[in-house]
Design an enzyme around this catalytic site. Structure first.
Site, PDB file in Angstrom:
ATOM      1  CB  CYS A 168      -0.931   0.004   1.205  1.00  6.71           C
ATOM      2  SG  CYS A 168      -2.088  -1.352   1.125  1.00  6.71           S
ATOM      3  CG  ASP A 169       5.044   3.425  -0.130  1.00  7.90           C
ATOM      4  OD1 ASP A 169       5.056   4.192  -1.122  1.00  7.90           O
ATOM      5  OD2 ASP A 169       5.653   3.675   0.921  1.00  7.90           O
TER       6      ASP A 169
END
Ligand SMILES: *Cc1c(COP(=O)(O)O)cnc(C)c1O
Length: 377
Positions: free
Chosen positions: A325-326
């Protein structure tokens, strides 16, 4: 580049999740190719490229020496069977207490690039051999090492003179021409700089004896690279040009060139989607990304070959991204990666040339993803 042994291993073991598989036969072949290409040089494998115990044991058994950057790496090399005389502490940035520990373990070869570091070594590792690292411009390298390590040659003279005054053995000069260096002439300028340091100190009665020519030897990704033989030839010619027939002892420190092509990462397509109906670029999300071990895709520097079972089909450009989730976890976007139009969620892909700088770069548990598993066969 996925050897038959790797293909068979994946077919029979069917490991779930992303993993690296390293074929030791390829590492052995690479070691022998370096030996043959530069028969007068001692090989110090750069442990950071892949410190798997099986790899270190194999290389220790073949007679390799080891370039290490920390006490932990020194201990790994020793556990693999390397005696202290075959280990260098090649990091120019060391805590004094780590130098002291290395000395206790028997290490007597240290890298420095400033008088401040020389003073630490002199205090806790008296009488040791030191070599001073000089800067290179890193031009021609796909993963340059910038100005972080080394000093200008004129300063190297001061550093080694200082070492000598403090009772250390001013042993030589080192450089690293930048990783994945495909320009065969890159060693020439650095060897010229090394020779200048030798000559200047000789005038003062300090006789240097060793040139550490570092790593930088490439592995094949998408483009062909010159053979170890071609590198050996170019380096030998450059050595002769600068040192004539009074050749110094030499060391090489291959990392990527020793293990890069020995490893393949198995990954799985998690999602294929678009950002708008009329987009022609698809987004392909794998179960491995920058934080799972593919950190060298930073700035899209290293472009790995990716093999699918549908490579005969028509291809179209894709943005390739990892599962975390980056938003930095995108592998290739500036230059999209062509992948088969028929590629499907759940397909397995092989990412080749991933034996170096992957397991060690993998995050511990970002988003709960476990670190990259590795099998050495
Ligand atoms: C990383 C490193 C190497 C290995 O470099 P490669 O380009 O992977 O061959 C060699 N020497 C030193 C000092 C290093 O830091």
């Amino acid at each position: 580049m996925a050897t038959q042994r790797i293909i068979d291993f994946l077919a029979t073991r069917r490991p779930t999740g992303p993993c690296l598989v390293v074929d030791l036969d390829v590492v052995r072949d690479n070691y022998h190719a370096f030996e043959k290409a530069l028969p007068e040089s001692r090989i110090y494998y750069a442990v950071k490229a892949n410190p798997a115990p099986e790899i270190l044991r194999l290389l220790a058994g073949l007679g390799s020496s080891f370039d290490t950057a920390s006490v932990a790496e020194i201990e790994m090399a020793m556990d693999a069977g390397a005696p202290a005389e075959r280990i260098s502490y090649g990091n120019t940035i060391k805590k004094e207490r780590d130098i002291a520990r290395a000395y206790e373990l028997g290490i007597r070869l240290f890298a420095v690039d400033c008088v401040e570091e020389v003073e630490k070594v002199a205090r806790v590792a008296p009488g040791s051999r030191v070599f001073c690292r000089v800067l290179t411009d890193g031009e021609g390298a796909e993963w340059p090492l910038s100005r972080k390590f080394g000093c200008v040659p004129a300063m190297a003279v001061d550093v080694l003179r200082h070492a000598s005054r403090l009772g250390l053995d001013a042993y030589g000069v080192s450089f690293h021409v930048g990783s994945q260096q495909t320009d065969l002439t890159a060693w020439d300028k650095a060897l010229g700089d090394a020779k200048a340091v030798f000559a200047r100190l000789a005038e003062e009665g300090i006789t240097l004896r060793m040139v550490n020519m570092g790593g930088g030897f490439p592995t094949r990704y998408l483009k062909d690279v010159p053979s170890a033989q071609a590198y050996g030839q170019a380096i030998f010619e450059a050595l002769s040009r600068h040192f004539g027939n009074r050749l110094p002892e030499t060391i090489i420190e291959p990392g990527r060139g020793m293990v890069g092509n020995a490893g393949v990462i198995k990954s799985e397509v998690v999602l294929i989607s678009k950002k708008a109906d009329n987009d022609n670029v698809r987004w392909v999300y794998l179960d491995i990304g920058k934080f799972g071990g593919l950190a060298e895709t930073m700035d899209e520097a290293i472009r790995y070959p990716i093999v699918t079972e549908r490579d005969g089909d028509e291809k179209s450009p894709c943005v390739l991204a990892g599962p975390t989730c980056d938003s930095a976890d995108v592998l290739y976007e500036k230059t999209p990666y062509p992948l088969p139009l028929s590629l499907t969620i759940g397909d397995e892909v092989l990412i080749e040339g991933t034996g170096a700088y992957t397991t060690t770069y993998s995050a511990v548990a970002f988003n709960g993803f476990e670190p990259l598993r590795s099998y050495v066969i």
